[in-house]
Design a protein around this motif. Structure first.
Motif, PDB file in Angstrom:
ATOM      1  N   GLN C 110       0.785  -1.329  -0.181  1.00  0.00           N
ATOM      2  CA  GLN C 110       0.029  -0.047   0.078  1.00  0.00           C
ATOM      3  C   GLN C 110       0.806   1.221  -0.118  1.00  0.00           C
ATOM      4  O   GLN C 110       0.370   2.383   0.332  1.00  0.00           O
ATOM      5  CB  GLN C 110      -0.918   0.098   1.120  1.00  0.00           C
ATOM      6  N   TRP C 112       1.925   3.036  -2.242  1.00  0.00           N
ATOM      7  CA  TRP C 112       1.574   3.919  -3.269  1.00  0.00           C
ATOM      8  C   TRP C 112       0.692   4.985  -2.343  1.00  0.00           C
ATOM      9  O   TRP C 112       0.504   6.097  -3.093  1.00  0.00           O
ATOM     10  CB  TRP C 112       1.001   3.295  -4.425  1.00  0.00           C
ATOM     11  N   ARG C 113       0.098   4.659  -1.460  1.00  0.00           N
ATOM     12  CA  ARG C 113      -1.121   5.586  -1.020  1.00  0.00           C
ATOM     13  C   ARG C 113      -0.396   6.849  -0.487  1.00  0.00           C
ATOM     14  O   ARG C 113      -0.741   7.881  -0.729  1.00  0.00           O
ATOM     15  CB  ARG C 113      -2.184   4.833   0.043  1.00  0.00           C
ATOM     16  N   ALA C 117      -0.473  10.782  -1.671  1.00  0.00           N
ATOM     17  CA  ALA C 117      -0.942  11.876  -0.744  1.00  0.00           C
ATOM     18  C   ALA C 117       0.078  12.686  -0.659  1.00  0.00           C
ATOM     19  O   ALA C 117       0.075  13.991  -0.597  1.00  0.00           O
ATOM     20  CB  ALA C 117      -1.131  11.390   0.524  1.00  0.00           C
ATOM     21  N   TRP C 150      -8.266   9.922   3.551  1.00  0.00           N
ATOM     22  CA  TRP C 150      -8.759   8.467   3.119  1.00  0.00           C
ATOM     23  C   TRP C 150      -7.579   7.868   2.378  1.00  0.00           C
ATOM     24  O   TRP C 150      -7.584   6.477   2.748  1.00  0.00           O
ATOM     25  CB  TRP C 150      -9.774   8.887   1.874  1.00  0.00           C
ATOM     26  N   LEU C 151      -6.683   8.372   1.851  1.00  0.00           N
ATOM     27  CA  LEU C 151      -5.437   7.573   0.916  1.00  0.00           C
ATOM     28  C   LEU C 151      -4.657   6.962   2.323  1.00  0.00           C
ATOM     29  O   LEU C 151      -4.331   5.828   1.948  1.00  0.00           O
ATOM     30  CB  LEU C 151      -4.636   8.830   0.315  1.00  0.00           C
ATOM     31  N   GLY C 154      -7.267   4.693   4.740  1.00  0.00           N
ATOM     32  CA  GLY C 154      -8.142   3.865   4.158  1.00  0.00           C
ATOM     33  C   GLY C 154      -9.461   3.828   4.878  1.00  0.00           C
ATOM     34  O   GLY C 154     -10.021   4.896   5.630  1.00  0.00           O
ATOM     35  N   LEU C 214      -9.920   0.535  -0.134  1.00  0.00           N
ATOM     36  CA  LEU C 214      -8.535   0.945   0.425  1.00  0.00           C
ATOM     37  C   LEU C 214      -8.693   0.182   1.813  1.00  0.00           C
ATOM     38  O   LEU C 214      -9.336   0.620   2.650  1.00  0.00           O
ATOM     39  CB  LEU C 214      -8.222   2.204   0.606  1.00  0.00           C
TER      40      LEU C 214
END
Lengths: 404, 339, 432
Positions: C110, C112-113, C117, C150-151, C154, C214
């Motif tokens: 994860q 990339w989140r 951001a 949110w990113l 999740g 996510l």
């Protein structure tokens, strides 16, 4: 249109509490007071409930109980049978000690770097701006750890001084730099030493008096008395003469390698040095910026006028620029002192026994009295800060009076 | 202003959500996860591996309790706690149990309102010194500089020991084990003191472990064990008896390999049957189902397996069982009977 | 005149002599050297000292840097690879790269989140930092906190959407009623927002986060440099509005409100951040309702926000004080009430003056986020001092790790302070 309201009829109405500027502030303050009271009640109530649920209470009794732990760096008598209260006092004194030392050296570093940043020498100027930028932009915690690591890794251990061909030797046979700290000779006060000390104090007063007199002569009669040599002579000669007359009452206790450690002499512990140095060099970078800003705030005409009077560059700085710049420099300087005091709480990262490490560290751990310890800790720092701020206000006011 | 309220509301809903009432068991079940306080990193006892999974002797106990209660050894949130924050975290409900090599002492059990639910490791404070120093006994340490990891009972034991023997020393308090090692190896202190298990673990990581000796004196009793909040006896019972189940399993010869077979049907040994739930209703008495102990043993193995896997002689830590052998082998590890 | 003169002398040059080159000592490199490095004997001495200092620093570090080993799996292997020569074991950085940046628990698939951001942060911050960009971009800035939340965390997308809706509702209400009476609009907005949030809290099912697009990441799993950045950005942006309110409160002529603000500001500024973090880690839990627990991350955010808002309040107070009295009087004479005067006249100017100061506070605060390592949060410094140095493979690597940490902080802080200097210059020309 025709029915104009009568201005006489301005009796109090409830809506005026919101709409009339005369009363509105009362409404707002009442609301604020209610909210504040509610917040306190809410937090206090939660605290009481939580403590009751956990079966805990608030009590400062542990202060009178033996602490059970030892502290290596202490300015007053302390051992493991002393109370937690005394441990806290040891911590307070250690905080004040490192803060005081760091304030002194940070000022020296800062003024030095700040003046050199304005030097004509390109290389020095660049070097100083590199110093300022590097130290200002990296967290002080990282600096403290790095400097402590350097001390530990680079300086030799006391072991290295041992043997027939030791890897390390003492400087002048008197000062040992080890990774446990620096050992220097300690003075031993023999009988009659008080006389020597008093002589020394008297000669310091004498030097100041002589310099005042010389300045007065300069302004009053235009006579330029020599400064350097007489000052030095007054400073040293009487004490030295008295020292030999009384048969050398003050001896030196040299540190010597014995057992595991150096014995005798005066030890300045490695954590103290690391913290002291890290705080000074970090804050020095900030002070350098303040000094530079202060000097640049003085208009260029002042420098030119001073040069036109034929003063040498050094004197221009000392007699014309710095005195004026000080007014700009000192307020931010004092807030940097405040920062040093607060940053000294990072001592726990290197094991220096300041108030955060004793009261807020070991005592908290051993007694588990988190709320009490943290509250007292904050109270101490708050008191120090308020005292320094008060000092600053007094200074600012005294400076204001002189302004025209 | 508004924003922080929003954040509080939002994060309060999304991040925390936890509720810690009087009945920890119900909370844990409702949450589907158990919060377990562990140390911030002590190899062998509780440390995250390169992938971030917690491993170690203390961690295994958390996993055992989680599998007994929730049926899933991974339903554990590990909360790394420092020596300073551990008791507050427990009493404020941030963690459900603390399995963080914590020494069982009188004042912690009473004044701090915690309940120790057993002992999973009998430790004692020892000293390590370089061989070249030629020290053979801690009583030779007059004037030595001693590195201590702060925030534990070690400081108090050290002060007591040197005071009782009337010799002087200079303490160097260090925050983390890694930094204490650095100081010790650089010669900034002559000896390093902490629990003997920690000394062995530390020495194992040195370039040349044989250049250092662990002195024979053990200057304190350090019974380490899990603890829970005072007052929630049901939850305390679960933690206590899960630990006992692991210990009893070793004594009875139940391993993670054979627990499935032994627990599938009642066998000859009634105590095994009671423990594994094929006979009687022990699980029900502590508010769990009949298979609780079976799950715990299947997840992490019995006490001996946990020991060997994390800190035993075949690991880099290389600790001998010593006091921590079963009572049948001359150690102190002893589980009350399951009946 | 010129002619007579030309005839009266034997020789007159008709053309200009081509300028001869200046003497070698007054030109090019040599002149520069003379002027800048060797102007006086004292200056020359200084230069030599400086050269010696630079040399000794470089002599110590360059071989170490160049000899660095990047691809071993542990310190002992690295020492073998170096064969006793001086050299850095940078392999700790390559091996623990992800841990240093994201902490040891953030799910590795994860990453990339937070990366996304972080990238979006630049777009969100750009319109705030550079005034020339179109103002419409501020809409994205407004949306950014919700997207970033949110990113990074999740879970259900409904949570940030409801939060956003609450703000939108509040804004709409304020826009509608705020024109007539500021107070009505303001309190109406708060009520509207809370209504939406409460409704949202009821509507969103508890299980919404379990199978979300996510996967949910608990905040305990955040760490590394990411945690420093998140704490810095969150706390600075939260403390701005709070700081403005405190600064206005301190200037207020209502004694009670002024008193509250003064006490709050002086109290916070008087204690070190580390004691506030102790409060967050060992005390704050006692002040929340008995049956709830609040995440350590949130507790720390609360304390750091309070800390930085006090400092920002003082900066803004300086900005307010620097405005000429005439501005206040002009606003009054236009018949504007207090909220209008502040919103339309005073604050825009005062904030503009305060921006460099605010940026300085932000840099200081960002550096101070390393202190969370003391209360067992695994930020960059915490990761280094905790899991990495405690691991058997990397026990004993100090320089590489701490220089890396120093370098990361230097890049970010130096960048921000350069921006602040640029801004200061720009604002200075605006005022002339």
């Amino acid at each position: 249109m025709s029915t104009v309201t009568d201005p006489e009829q301005a009796s109090f109405r409830l809506s005026m509490l919101l709409n009339d500027t005369r009363y509105r502030s009362l409404t707002f303050q009442a609301i604020a007071a209610i909210l504040l009271a509610l917040a306190f009640w809410y937090l206090g109530n939660n605290l009481i409930q939580n403590l009751r649920a956990a079966g805990l209470n608030i009590s400062f009794q542990f202060f009178g109980e033996p602490s059970g732990y030892d502290i290596n760096q202490r300015l007053i008598e302390y051992d493991s049978q002393s109370t937690h209260g005394r441990a806290a006092i040891v911590g307070i004194l250690n905080t004040l000690l490192v803060a005081f030392l760091a304030c002194l050296t940070a000022t020296v570093f800062g003024v030095f770097a700040g003046v050199l940043r304005l030097s004509n020498n390109w290389l020095v100027r660049k070097l100083m701006s590199v110093y300022v930028e590097i130290f200002r932009n990296i967290p002080v915690l990282i600096w403290i750890i790095i400097i402590f690591t350097i001390m530990t890794a680079v300086l030799p251990a006391p072991r290295a001084f041992r043997g027939d061909e030791p890897e390390a030797t003492m400087l002048f046979g008197a000062i040992a730099f080890t990774n446990r700290g620096i050992y220097i000779p300690a003075p031993v006060w023999g009988p009659g030493s008080i006389v020597v000390v008093l002589t020394f104090v008297a000669s310091v007063v004498g030097v100041i008096a002589y310099r005042r007199y010389a300045t007065k002569m300069l302004y009053a009669e235009g006579k330029l008395l020599p400064m350097a040599w007489p000052s030095l002579a007054i400073f040293f000669l009487p004490s030295v003469i008295m020292y030999f007359l009384l048969g050398r009452p003050i001896g030196l206790d040299y540190p010597e390698l014995g057992g595991f450690n150096f014995r005798g002499g005066l030890q300045i512990g490695a954590p103290l040095i690391a913290l002291w140095f890290a705080l000074s060099i970090y804050t020095g970078a900030f002070i350098a910026e303040n000094v530079r800003a202060g000097i640049q705030a003085i208009s260029k005409g002042q420098t030119e006028a001073a040069s036109a009077l034929g003063l040498r560059p050094g004197r221009v700085m000392n007699l014309v620029i710095l005195p004026q710049a000080l007014r700009v420099i000192i307020p931010p300087l004092i807030s940097q002192y405040l920062n040093i005091t607060k940053n000294s709480s990072l001592a726990i990262a290197v094991g220096y026994a300041d108030i955060t490490a004793t009261l807020g560290g070991i005592t908290l751990n051993q007694t588990g009295r988190a709320i009490e310890c943290v509250l007292l800790l904050m109270l101490f720092y708050l008191t120090i800060s308020l005292l320094i701020s008060a000092g600053m206000n007094v200074y600012n006011n005294s400076m204001k009076l002189k302004e025209r | 202003m508004k924003k922080s309220v929003f954040f509080g509301a939002l994060a309060g809903a999304a991040l925390a959500g936890g509720v810690a009432g009087a009945a920890t068991l119900d909370d844990v079940k409702a949450r589907g996860k158990m919060n377990c306080g562990v140390s911030t990193g002590l190899v062998g006892f509780a440390a995250p591996d390169a992938n971030g999974n917690w491993e170690g002797f203390d961690v295994a106990l958390c996993r055992a309790v989680a599998s007994a209660v929730l049926g899933d050894a991974n339903a554990v949130e590990f909360v790394p706690l420092t020596t300073k924050t551990r008791f507050t975290a427990l009493s404020s409900g941030e963690v459900d149990m603390l399995s963080r090599n914590t020494t069982w002492t009188f004042s912690r059990d009473t004044d701090l309102k915690t309940d120790f639910t057993g002992i999973n490791y009998y430790d004692g404070q020892g000293f390590m010194a370089p061989k070249e120093l030629g020290v053979t006994s801690a009583k030779d340490l007059d004037g030595a500089t001693v590195c201590i990891q702060t925030g534990t009972t070690t400081e108090l034991n050290l002060a007591d020991f040197f005071r009782a023997n009337n010799i002087s020393y200079e303490p160097v308090p260090i925050e983390t084990n890694a930094e204490a090692q650095q100081q010790y190896l650089a010669g900034a202190c002559d000896v390093y003191t902490t629990d003997a298990s920690g000394l062995a673990a530390t020495r194992a990581t040195f370039e040349d472990p044989t250049a250092h000796v662990i002195l024979p004196e053990i200057i304190s009793k350090e019974p380490l064990g899990p603890l829970v909040r005072h007052g929630d006896n049901e939850w305390g019972d679960i933690v206590r008896w899960t630990l006992n189940a692991l210990i009893a399993a070793e004594e009875l010869g139940i391993t993670s390999a054979n627990v499935g077979e032994l627990g599938s049907a009642a066998g000859d040994n009634p105590e095994i049957n009671r423990l594994l739930g094929t006979e009687g209703n022990l699980g029900e008495m502590i508010g769990l189902d009949a298979d609780w102990a079976k799950r715990a043993i299947a997840a992490v193995g019995n006490y001996g397996e946990i020991f060997e896997k994390n800190i035993g002689e075949n690991t880099p830590i290389g600790l001998a069982r010593g006091l921590n052998a079963q009572w049948t082998n001359g150690g102190l590890i002893y589980a009350p009977p399951f009946r | 005149m010129a002619d007579t003169h030309a005839h009266s002398v034997a020789f007159a040059r008709k053309t200009q002599i081509p300028p001869s080159p200046p003497p070698a000592s007054e030109t090019g490199v040599i002149k520069w050297l003379r002027q800048n490095l060797f102007a006086t004997p004292a200056n020359s001495a200084l230069t030599l000292v400086a050269i010696w200092a630079i040399y000794s620093i470089l002599a110590g570090t360059v071989p170490w840097l160049l000899n660095g080993v990047w691809s071993t799996a542990s310190l002992s292997e690295c020492r073998d690879a170096l064969q006793g020569e001086v050299g850095a074991c940078f392999s700790v950085l390559s091996e623990r790269w992800n841990q240093l940046l994201y902490g040891f628990k953030y799910p590795s698939d994860q990453y990339w989140r937070p990366n996304l951001a972080f990238l979006l942060l630049f777009f969100a911050a750009a319109p705030v930092l550079f005034f020339d960009l179109p103002r419409k971009l501020l809409i994205f800035t407004g949306l950014y906190p919700f997207i970033a939340f949110w990113l990074i965390w999740g879970g259900s997308i409904l949570v940030p959407i409801v939060a956003l809706l609450g703000f939108v509702a509040g804004f709409v209400v304020f826009d509608r009623y705020g024109k007539q009476s500021f107070a009505t609009g303001f309190f109406g907005a708060i009520v509207a927002a809370f209504v939406i949030w409460t409704l949202g809290g009821i509507v969103i099912p508890d299980t919404a986060s379990e199978n979300a697009m996510l996967s949910q990441v608990p905040s305990r799993d955040l760490g590394g440099f990411m945690l420093n950045l998140m704490l810095g950005v969150t706390c600075v942006s939260l403390s701005l509005p709070l700081g403005i309110v405190l600064a206005l409160g301190r200037q207020s002529d209502m004694p009670l409100i002024k008193g509250i603000c003064v006490i709050f500001i002086e109290f916070i500024r008087g204690v070190p951040l580390i004691t506030l973090l102790f409060v967050a880690s060992v005390m704050l839990a006692y002040f929340f309702p008995p049956d709830s627990t609040v995440d350590l991350f949130l507790r720390v955010v609360i304390m750091i926000t309070m800390f930085s808002s006090a400092y920002i309040a003082e900066v803004i107070r300086g900005g307010l004080a620097a405005l000429p009295r005439g501005q206040y009087e002009a606003a009054d004479s236009l018949g504007l009430d207090y909220p209008q005067a502040m919103r339309l006249i005073i604050l825009p100017q005062a904030l503009k003056i305060s921006i460099p100061g605010i940026v300085n506070v932000a840099v200081g605060l960002f550096k101070d986020t390393t202190l969370v390592s003391v209360i067992s949060m695994f930020d960059l410094v915490g990761m280094i001092r905790g899991p990495i140095l405690a691991s058997t493979e990397w026990n004993g690597v100090y320089w590489e790790l701490f220089s890396f940490a120093a370098m990361l902080f230097f890049i970010v802080c130096y960048g921000i302070s350069k921006y602040s200097q640029w801004l200061e210059r720009r604002l200075a020309t605006d005022h002339r």
